[in-house]
Design a protein around this motif. Structure first.
Motif, PDB file in Angstrom:
ATOM      1  N   GLN A   1      -8.964   0.727   7.713  1.00  0.00           N
ATOM      2  CA  GLN A   1      -9.407   1.601   6.618  1.00  0.00           C
ATOM      3  C   GLN A   1      -9.175   3.068   6.951  1.00  0.00           C
ATOM      4  OE1 GLN A   1     -13.238   0.698   4.783  1.00  0.00           O
ATOM      5  NE2 GLN A   1     -13.204  -1.295   5.782  1.00  0.00           N
TER       6      GLN A   1
ATOM      7  N   GLU B   1      -5.469   4.124   6.634  1.00  0.00           N
ATOM      8  CA  GLU B   1      -5.079   4.418   5.244  1.00  0.00           C
ATOM      9  C   GLU B   1      -5.493   5.830   4.846  1.00  0.00           C
ATOM     10  OE1 GLU B   1      -6.567   1.536   2.430  1.00  0.00           O
ATOM     11  OE2 GLU B   1      -5.701  -0.116   3.591  1.00  0.00           O
TER      12      GLU B   1
ATOM     13  N   ASP C   1      -3.408   8.451   6.515  1.00  0.00           N
ATOM     14  CA  ASP C   1      -2.082   8.547   5.901  1.00  0.00           C
ATOM     15  C   ASP C   1      -2.135   9.383   4.626  1.00  0.00           C
ATOM     16  OD1 ASP C   1      -1.038   7.045   7.932  1.00  0.00           O
ATOM     17  OD2 ASP C   1      -0.889   5.188   6.784  1.00  0.00           O
TER      18      ASP C   1
END
Length: 157
Positions: free
Chosen positions: A59, A62, A65
């Motif tokens: 998590q 992500e 990113d």
């Protein structure tokens, strides 16, 4: 200058941990050899398992990113702090009264900057640590604001 990598990471990981009832122990971003490592240490009563570390890592990865706070290539590691968990907050000190700890100070107390012993109490922002000098036990009082670094210490009886 904007926020540093560890601050941004902390902001991103806290909601994830809250949802999973986990606690953030520490975030570090450092270079080892040629590589940068972003390490997130998490914990809970009874310790965290590899599955939980994996979920948080996925998590968080992500979110990182999306926001892209790191300009270098890096490795993300999510793990438990292990046996020598750092004590960073006053709440940590309260939680680990009775445990064996190691403390490094900003300035000396009684000529010493490092103490290892049992955390007897933590009151009024002061840690009372029982240390052994040869065969004698002594109580030493350490103000929280003088502590540069502290962690649980493993004892070998």
């Amino acid at each position: 200058m904007g926020k540093n990598v560890t601050d941004v990471t902390e902001e991103l990981v806290l909601p994830i941990l809250e949802e999973m009832n986990l606690e953030l122990v520490d975030v570090e971003y450092k270079k080892e050899g040629q590589n940068w490592f972003l390490r997130v240490f998490i914990d809970k009563q009874g310790g965290v398992d590899i599955e939980e570390c994996g979920q948080v890592s996925e998590q968080l990865s992500e979110k990182l990113d999306e926001t892209d706070p790191v300009d270098a290539a890096y490795f993300l590691e999510v793990s438990s702090p292990g046996a020598e968990r750092p004590l960073k907050t006053q709440a940590d000190f309260n939680k680990y009264v009775g445990e064996h700890i190691f403390v490094k100070l900003y300035e000396p107390i009684k000529g010493e900057k490092e103490f290892e012993g049992t955390l007897q109490s933590f009151e009024d922002e002061t840690a009372t640590i029982e240390i052994r000098i040869k065969a004698q036990k002594k109580q030493i009082e350490v103000p929280f604001n003088k502590i540069a670094k502290a962690n649980l210490a493993v004892t070998f009886n």
